[in-house]
Design an enzyme around this catalytic site. Structure first.
Site, PDB file in Angstrom:
ATOM      1  N   HIS A 108     101.993 129.420  44.651  1.00 20.50           N
ATOM      2  CA  HIS A 108     100.166 130.716  45.137  1.00 20.50           C
ATOM      3  C   HIS A 108     100.881 129.994  47.194  1.00 20.50           C
ATOM      4  O   HIS A 108     100.448 130.423  47.867  1.00 20.50           O
ATOM      5  CB  HIS A 108      99.249 130.188  44.735  1.00 20.50           C
ATOM      6  CG  HIS A 108      99.252 130.939  43.893  1.00 20.50           C
ATOM      7  ND1 HIS A 108      99.069 132.590  42.867  1.00 20.50           N
ATOM      8  CD2 HIS A 108      99.217 130.402  42.065  1.00 20.50           C
ATOM      9  CE1 HIS A 108      98.879 132.668  41.572  1.00 20.50           C
ATOM     10  NE2 HIS A 108      98.601 130.826  40.975  1.00 20.50           N
ATOM     11  N   ASP A 147     104.608 133.555  35.216  1.00 21.75           N
ATOM     12  CA  ASP A 147     103.539 133.271  35.078  1.00 21.75           C
ATOM     13  C   ASP A 147     102.087 134.538  34.882  1.00 21.75           C
ATOM     14  O   ASP A 147     102.793 135.041  35.563  1.00 21.75           O
ATOM     15  CB  ASP A 147     103.311 132.847  36.175  1.00 21.75           C
ATOM     16  CG  ASP A 147     101.840 131.715  36.326  1.00 21.75           C
ATOM     17  OD1 ASP A 147     101.969 130.165  36.707  1.00 21.75           O
ATOM     18  OD2 ASP A 147     100.982 131.944  36.827  1.00 21.75           O
ATOM     19  N   HIS A 149      99.430 134.604  36.400  1.00 18.81           N
ATOM     20  CA  HIS A 149      98.803 135.118  37.641  1.00 18.81           C
ATOM     21  C   HIS A 149     100.159 135.444  38.175  1.00 18.81           C
ATOM     22  O   HIS A 149     101.271 134.967  38.991  1.00 18.81           O
ATOM     23  CB  HIS A 149      98.715 133.775  38.340  1.00 18.81           C
ATOM     24  CG  HIS A 149      97.223 132.906  37.683  1.00 18.81           C
ATOM     25  ND1 HIS A 149      97.727 131.549  37.131  1.00 18.81           N
ATOM     26  CD2 HIS A 149      95.939 133.300  38.039  1.00 18.81           C
ATOM     27  CE1 HIS A 149      96.656 131.402  36.372  1.00 18.81           C
ATOM     28  NE2 HIS A 149      95.340 132.607  36.360  1.00 18.81           N
ATOM     29  N   ASP A 236     101.141 130.438  31.372  1.00 20.74           N
ATOM     30  CA  ASP A 236      99.709 130.836  30.676  1.00 20.74           C
ATOM     31  C   ASP A 236      99.661 132.252  30.271  1.00 20.74           C
ATOM     32  O   ASP A 236      98.300 132.267  30.065  1.00 20.74           O
ATOM     33  CB  ASP A 236      98.553 130.534  31.787  1.00 20.74           C
ATOM     34  CG  ASP A 236      99.335 130.172  33.555  1.00 20.74           C
ATOM     35  OD1 ASP A 236     100.511 131.011  33.404  1.00 20.74           O
ATOM     36  OD2 ASP A 236      98.882 130.192  34.197  1.00 20.74           O
TER      37      ASP A 236
END
Ligand SMILES: [Zn+2]
Ligand SMILES: [Zn+2]
Ligand SMILES: [Zn+2]
Length: 438
Positions: A108, A147, A149, A236
């Protein structure tokens, strides 16, 4: 024998807070599992000790405000440096692939860094890519972000770079942080369709994931022909993850890894510390080592609970159709995409959830027929406490043409035309030169 490199760095002294999901226990259960299964003594696995990333490795990627020291701890430098250690082992032929099981995570972290976003300050994969390109003259790299996200930081850093293919699948941004990663975000005008976002609905399982891999990601990689494939290996998407709502299992992740065959995998998120990470990490490691992983099973996992609904099936088919037709279609001309002004301008606001910073940016990219063109960013941060720095950054890209390099330095030498900035940054990736001014 082909070897798989492994670096393990749980960062005991770095956590956002003691009870925060991003803490060192994330890796401790995995380490126990790997030891218990005897993987660390496996003849195909070599364990390496991490090293620190250097300042220049970070400058190549980020404009850290006001400087790198303020944005990193030793743990960050080790996490990023671990990937570079594996890169050296890969390039020397000592290993065939590798897995950096490290934290803090990085995907991120964007090009400009005013603070921590989504548990990230600096982008480990982007630092790895910069190192491979500069030190080993690797030209084309693909990053596949698995991931849950959206890898918005990695996307941001390579958005205008035609030689880095960034592919991210993730839980749809309408239902999960960071709220981006839609199909329309497909790269800047000079790098169109080298960003591929695959938003998936909550409840997507192994079946959907592997279908998306086989029908979008694999053909896109084959068409792009990267020299190196990097996997942002977030875990995740697992059915027990407390931060997301997907249904992927350790088997799904391992199967994907076996087919993707990344050269280097770098751990990102994954917050089911006891029920997911030890099994997913073990599955990935065995897949990298080309060993049998079919026996790796989470306790209490039965196939019924992992079944994907028909509604999810339909949604997955739709997004596959979308990307298949997009990638098969005629690519618009670069000059045409830049438009009549021959300049890309984007204004946007970026929120740093962890540090509660609001950033406002204006970016420009200039059209050049011979290279990716000059990039500039003007950025102002508003923090609840501390300094609200305003900065300006200029980036001369890899493979810049001589006239863009000249134009870049001309612009840099005339800071008089840039009033009101606290800091100025020059990133010359073509010569690996990085400067800061006031
Ligand atoms: Zn992702
Ligand atoms: Zn994540
Ligand atoms: Zn140029």
């Amino acid at each position: 024998m082909e070897k798989t490199g492994l670096i393990f760095f749980p960062a005991f002294d770095w956590a956002i807070s003691p009870t925060h999901p991003e803490r060192e226990e994330r890796l401790l259960y995995t380490r126990d599992q790997i030891f218990e299964e005897g993987i660390i003594d496996h003849p195909k696995i070599i364990e390496y000790k991490p090293r620190l990333a250097e300042e220049i490795d970070i400058q190549r990627v980020h404009f850290c405000v006001p400087d790198i020291k303020s944005q990193t701890t030793t743990a960050h430098l080790i996490s990023a440096g671990s990937t570079l250690k594996l890169a050296d082992a890969l390039m020397s032929g000592e290993i065939h692939n590798g897995f950096a099981l490290v934290r803090p995570p990085g995907h991120h972290a964007m090009r400009v860094v005013h603070g921590n976003r989504g548990f990230c300050n600096i982008n480990n994969e982007a630092i790895l890519v910069g190192y491979l390109r500069t030190k080993y003259k690797i030209k084309k790299v693909a990053i596949v972000d698995t991931d849950v996200h959206h890898g918005d930081g990695t996307q941001d850093i390579f958005y205008h770079d035609p030689d880095v293919l960034f592919i991210s699948f993730h839980q749809d941004g309408r239902t999960l942080y960071p709220g981006s990663g839609f199909v329309e975000e497909a790269g800047g005008p000079g790098a169109y369709l080298t960003t591929i976002n695959i938003p998936l609905p909550p409840g997507t399982g192994d079946k959907g994931l592997l279908k998306v891999w086989r029908e979008i990601i694999k053909p896109a990689l084959e068409a792009f022909q990267p020299e190196i494939i990097i996997n942002s290996a977030g875990q995740d998407n697992h059915f027990t993850d407390p931060l997301a709502n997907m249904k992927v299992s350790a088997q799904g992740y391992a199967q994907l890894t076996a087919e993707l065959k990344p050269h280097l995998a770098v751990l990102e998120g994954g917050y089911a510390i006891e029920t997911a990470l030890p099994y997913v990490n073990l599955g990935i490691l065995l897949a990298l080592a080309q060993e049998d992983f079919s026996w790796v099973k989470e306790p209490g996992c039965h196939s019924g609970q992992l079944a994907q609904s028909q509604e999810v099936d339909r949604y997955v088919d739709k997004i596959i159709q979308y990307w298949q037709s997009k990638l098969a279609g005629k690519r618009p001309d670069k000059e045409q995409l830049f438009g009549p002004d021959k300049k890309y301008v984007r204004q946007r606001s970026i929120y740093y959830d962890t540090d509660q910073i609001h950033e406002h940016q204006t970016e420009t990219v200039e059209y050049c027929p011979d290279c990716p063109g000059l990039y500039t960013v003007s950025s102002q941060a508003a923090k609840h406490s501390g300094k609200n720095y305003k900065i300006w950054g200029l980036s001369i890209p890899y493979n810049a043409c001589p006239s863009c390099v000249q134009k870049g330095y001309d612009l840099w030498e005339k800071p008089g035309s840039l009033p009101g900035y606290h800091f100025l940054y020059l990133q010359d990736k073509s010569r690996d030169v990085y400067l800061t001014g006031k």
